[in-house]
Design an enzyme around this catalytic site. Structure first.
Site, PDB file in Angstrom:
ATOM      1  CG  ASP A 195      -2.030  -0.785   1.445  1.00  0.00           C
ATOM      2  OD1 ASP A 195      -2.133  -1.837   0.308  1.00  0.00           O
ATOM      3  OD2 ASP A 195      -2.970  -0.940   2.084  1.00  0.00           O
ATOM      4  CG  HIS A 339       2.626   0.188   4.219  1.00  0.00           C
ATOM      5  ND1 HIS A 339       2.391  -0.873   4.964  1.00  0.00           N
ATOM      6  CD2 HIS A 339       1.460   0.925   3.914  1.00  0.00           C
ATOM      7  CE1 HIS A 339       1.162  -0.681   5.722  1.00  0.00           C
ATOM      8  NE2 HIS A 339       0.557   0.395   5.016  1.00  0.00           N
TER       9      HIS A 339
HETATM   10 ZN    ZN Z   1      -2.370   3.069   3.299  1.00  0.00          ZN
END
Ligand code: ZN
Length: 387
Positions: A195, A339
């Site tokens: 993400d 991430h």
């Molecule tokens: Zn996020």
């Protein structure tokens, strides 16, 4: 008999198919197999791809097989017209490359309408081009040459009968780009998801994925797309999935409906212009969902994907912890949250990817995970995993 039904390698592949206006994308399977085919009762084995329920075969294999029947045809090529030339009723002259078995089913492929001239008249035939080889849709060839094509499910065989007429209609004008993957649905698989990017770590993560022929899903921020078009194209062309994480990382549940809509829609439009493919999933920032987020997602046609394993890389920033959070908890069909913005994540990924593979996991995209788990995600519904 059974071993003849499908001999050789059966490769299950997956295709991301896009309709021509790129508003929606859907997955279909392509299965490469040596296919038992009866031509007027005579058994032959032909290499075919089964794509979305249609058989695609090499035109020279078909011409060779139909030689001597009432529906024989010759095959030529016109460089000047950039078209394949078929002449009905003429015997086919073998060139020696017929009935071949070649090609590994990975990479990008394209399905389009081929330019085919039959006795000088242009006809529309779907062709699947894969690594320079063309496979023609069998029912289209049957339709233009006018022989009957059927399928006998009791013996898993294609049935060609040149004494009967074709019952198939014109090819519908809806070519699509196909993405081919080797995936064994009987083996375990997980989806790594990243993400908040594209970020400083995205290319390093793509390097690791590429080295191990692994795929992942990137839930990107809309406001980062245009500055990182090349990275997004690279990920997409590697077979990774690109989907939306909203435009600005605002918590969608705090926003009015119109703003939720623009956050999702604008992001998807930016991704579509970067990759040519419309995203089919949404991961809302923080995984926050309420009835407004669900109803907007439903109206925009995107299922909501959260996760079953949170590596907490955003808080621990520690490669060992991230690694352990994955390797100690992972189960078949998990969706793992990471991430592509922290170097600790990249360091962890450099061990997680090979170690998951050596444990027997296939690293697939979220859409592949859903598809091969027999799940058809509904727009607006929330999915944590694929089991
Ligand atoms: Zn996020």
């Amino acid at each position: 008999m059974k071993k003849y039904i499908i001999t050789g390698l059966l490769i299950i592949c997956i295709i991301l198919a896009l309709d021509s206006n790129a508003r929606s994308a859907y997955f279909v399977t392509a299965i490469r197999s040596d296919t038992t085919t009866f031509v007027n009762g005579r058994r032959v084995v032909l290499l075919s791809y089964n794509i979305n329920g249609s058989r695609y075969m090499k035109i020279r294999d078909l011409a060779y097989t139909l030689s001597g029947t009432s529906k024989q045809f010759s095959v030529g090529w016109s460089g000047a017209q950039n078209a394949i030339l078929l002449t009905s009723g003429k015997p086919y002259k073998a060139v020696g490359g017929e009935m071949s078995r070649s090609g590994e089913a990975t990479g990008m492929a394209r399905i389009s309408l081929a330019k085919v001239l039959l006795d000088g008249n242009e006809v529309s035939v779907y062709v699947y081009n894969y690594k320079g080889e063309n496979y023609y849709r069998l029912r289209d060839i049957g339709r233009i040459i006018d022989f009957n094509v059927g399928w006998d499910s009791s013996i898993n065989a294609v049935i060609i009968d040149t004494s009967k007429r074709s019952t198939d209609k014109d090819a519908s004008p809806n070519p699509f780009i196909a993405r081919i993957r080797n995936i064994d649905p009987s083996k375990p698989m997980v989806a790594l998801t990243f993400d908040d990017g594209p970020g400083a770590q995205t290319n390093a993560i793509l390097d690791i994925l590429e080295r191990h022929n692994a795929k992942a899903t990137f839930f990107v921020l809309g406001n980062r797309v245009s500055a990182n078009n090349r990275t997004i194209s690279r990920a997409y062309n590697m077979g990774c999935e690109i989907a939306g994480h909203a435009w600005s990382h605002r918590e969608l549940t705090a926003l009015p409906e119109s703003r939720i809509r623009s956050e999702i829609h604008d992001t998807n439009r930016a991704i579509t212009s970067a990759t040519g493919a419309a995203p089919t999933l949404l991961r809302p920032p923080y995984g926050s969902v309420n009835s407004r987020v669900r109803s907007v997602s439903q109206s925009l046609g995107v299922p909501i994907i959260t996760w079953s394993i949170d590596t907490r890389d955003w808080s621990n920033r520690n490669a060992n912890t991230i690694y352990n959070n994955v390797m100690r908890n992972v189960r078949n069909k998990d969706i793992i949250l990471l991430h592509d913005t922290y170097s600790a994540t990249t360091n962890a990924i450099s061990r997680i990817v090979p170690d998951l593979i050596s444990r027997g996991y296939q690293l697939v995209t979220v859409s592949e995970l859903m598809y091969f788990s027999g799940m058809t995600p509904d727009p607006g519904a929330v999915y944590f995993r694929a089991r």
